[in-house]
Design a protein around this motif. Structure first.
Motif, PDB file in Angstrom:
ATOM      1  N   ALA A 162       0.838  -1.207   0.000  1.00 50.87           N
ATOM      2  CA  ALA A 162       0.000   0.000   0.000  1.00 50.87           C
ATOM      3  C   ALA A 162       0.873   1.256   0.000  1.00 50.87           C
ATOM      4  N   LEU A 163       1.957   1.218   0.747  1.00 54.82           N
ATOM      5  CA  LEU A 163       2.853   2.383   0.815  1.00 54.82           C
ATOM      6  C   LEU A 163       3.628   2.597  -0.479  1.00 54.82           C
TER       7      LEU A 163
ATOM      8  N   ASP B 239       3.670   0.348  -3.748  1.00 54.18           N
ATOM      9  CA  ASP B 239       3.434  -0.180  -5.095  1.00 54.18           C
ATOM     10  C   ASP B 239       3.026   0.950  -6.037  1.00 54.18           C
ATOM     11  N   GLY B 240       3.822   1.151  -7.059  1.00 56.70           N
ATOM     12  CA  GLY B 240       3.498   2.172  -8.059  1.00 56.70           C
ATOM     13  C   GLY B 240       3.960   3.580  -7.738  1.00 56.70           C
ATOM     14  N   VAL B 241       4.627   3.790  -6.615  1.00 53.39           N
ATOM     15  CA  VAL B 241       5.068   5.173  -6.318  1.00 53.39           C
ATOM     16  C   VAL B 241       6.227   5.569  -7.239  1.00 53.39           C
ATOM     17  N   PRO B 242       6.319   6.864  -7.562  1.00 52.90           N
ATOM     18  CA  PRO B 242       7.454   7.338  -8.360  1.00 52.90           C
ATOM     19  C   PRO B 242       8.791   7.033  -7.663  1.00 52.90           C
TER      20      PRO B 242
ATOM     21  N   ASP C   8       3.755  14.061  -7.200  1.00 55.10           N
ATOM     22  CA  ASP C   8       4.497  13.210  -6.252  1.00 55.10           C
ATOM     23  C   ASP C   8       3.817  13.214  -4.876  1.00 55.10           C
TER      24      ASP C   8
ATOM     25  N   ALA D 170       0.823  10.998  -4.887  1.00 50.00           N
ATOM     26  CA  ALA D 170       1.190   9.571  -4.885  1.00 50.00           C
ATOM     27  C   ALA D 170       1.259   9.031  -3.458  1.00 50.00           C
ATOM     28  N   ILE D 171       1.697   9.852  -2.520  1.00 43.45           N
ATOM     29  CA  ILE D 171       1.719   9.427  -1.112  1.00 43.45           C
ATOM     30  C   ILE D 171       0.347   9.637  -0.468  1.00 43.45           C
TER      31      ILE D 171
ATOM     32  N   ARG E 143      -2.208   7.035  -0.977  1.00 40.14           N
ATOM     33  CA  ARG E 143      -1.878   5.696  -0.480  1.00 40.14           C
ATOM     34  C   ARG E 143      -1.995   5.556   1.038  1.00 40.14           C
ATOM     35  N   THR E 144      -1.931   6.652   1.757  1.00 43.80           N
ATOM     36  CA  THR E 144      -1.872   6.552   3.222  1.00 43.80           C
ATOM     37  C   THR E 144      -3.070   5.810   3.829  1.00 43.80           C
TER      38      THR E 144
ATOM     39  N   SER F 297      -4.875   3.330   2.693  1.00 44.11           N
ATOM     40  CA  SER F 297      -4.747   1.879   2.555  1.00 44.11           C
ATOM     41  C   SER F 297      -3.543   1.367   3.338  1.00 44.11           C
ATOM     42  N   ALA F 298      -2.505   2.174   3.464  1.00 44.23           N
ATOM     43  CA  ALA F 298      -1.342   1.747   4.260  1.00 44.23           C
ATOM     44  C   ALA F 298      -1.723   1.593   5.730  1.00 44.23           C
TER      45      ALA F 298
ATOM     46  N   ALA G 269      -4.104  -1.337   6.147  1.00 44.44           N
ATOM     47  CA  ALA G 269      -3.397  -2.619   6.048  1.00 44.44           C
ATOM     48  C   ALA G 269      -2.673  -2.932   7.348  1.00 44.44           C
TER      49      ALA G 269
END
Lengths: 174, 174
Positions: free
Chosen positions: A19-20, A22-25, B5, B8-9, B12-13, B15-16, B19
């Protein structure tokens, strides 16, 4: 510690790191905390190597009653083993290996007395199976924190005056 | 920093943290690092409050050209706002609010010059919109690291002699 609480973390780590990351730049995935420190990409390779050579093999070693110390763990293995692999591939491999290893752990049906059985660590000697399993959990969480800290530092300057409020930017500073 | 950028974070937070935490036993979710420190449960309530009152409201404040400082952020709000709510509910609320806020951020279609626009922080004065957005990202990552560190410390003693290898157990020690 008990196996059930440990498994609650162990089984979640792959989805947490996916989650952190996958797919990040690459600005995030390949960031480090400075020379000699690991990027999130490096950390995932290290976790993969641990699934292959560390936790379950050492648990079996203890349960077998083998008196020789564990084989030393190679902390640098990921720098060759991850070569040519994408972060996405490493995350998938980690999730597969972990699923398999948690199933193996549960299949051992460890009781309280098993957790007290001992093996020999190559550096510091006697450890119990319970300590090994607790270490597996803390090692996961340590690397989750490391990934978050490493990515946070990418914006250490970008946050401007907020820098003073963010102690994470000063953790493990060199 | 750039918005892509950062997003992108930011996206995602939720789901991180879900999880890491959704469904974990209270031994993990309610652990703290000692008196006056926050449990993972407390942290998620704090992230929810930030989505409601901090990031997007402050971005809009800057873009409106309002010369007065931002409203101060309430760092203790979660201790009343989370009352009676399960961790699962808080995680769901955080994910919904964050999805909405990331959509709002993208809808602002910020250009380079917007990121240099300034507002006044109630404590330290002038900050740019770019700094605010970088802070949003680093604040997320700081709390992800805090959650992992707090849970790691639950097994600080259980790891036995491995304790010496785990610097995370000594980070932010009192």
């Amino acid at each position: 510690m008990n196996v059930q609480d440990a498994v609650a973390i162990l089984e979640r780590t792959p989805s947490a790191v996916s989650a952190l990351l996958d797919g990040v730049p690459d600005v995030w995935a390949r960031a480090t905390e400075g020379e000699g420190t690991w990027s999130p990409y490096d950390v995932i390779g290290h976790l993969v190597h641990g699934e292959r050579t560390d936790w379950i093999p050492r648990a079996r070693h203890i349960l077998s009653g083998e008196p020789r110390p564990f084989a030393p763990f190679d902390r640098m293995a990921q720098f060759t083993e991850s070569e040519g692999k994408s972060l996405g591939e490493l995350l998938t491999t980690f999730a597969e290996l972990r699923r398999h290893n948690v199933a193996e752990l549960l299949a051992l049906k460890l009781g309280e007395s098993d957790l007290g059985r001992t093996g020999r660590h190559p550096d510091f000697g006697e450890v119990t199976l319970g300590q090994l399993l607790a270490m597996w959990v803390v090692h996961d969480l340590d690397h989750v924190a490391q990934i978050a800290r490493t990515m946070a530092k990418v914006y250490a300057d970008a946050v401007g005056p907020w820098q003073a409020y963010l102690s994470i930017l000063r953790d493990r500073q060199r």
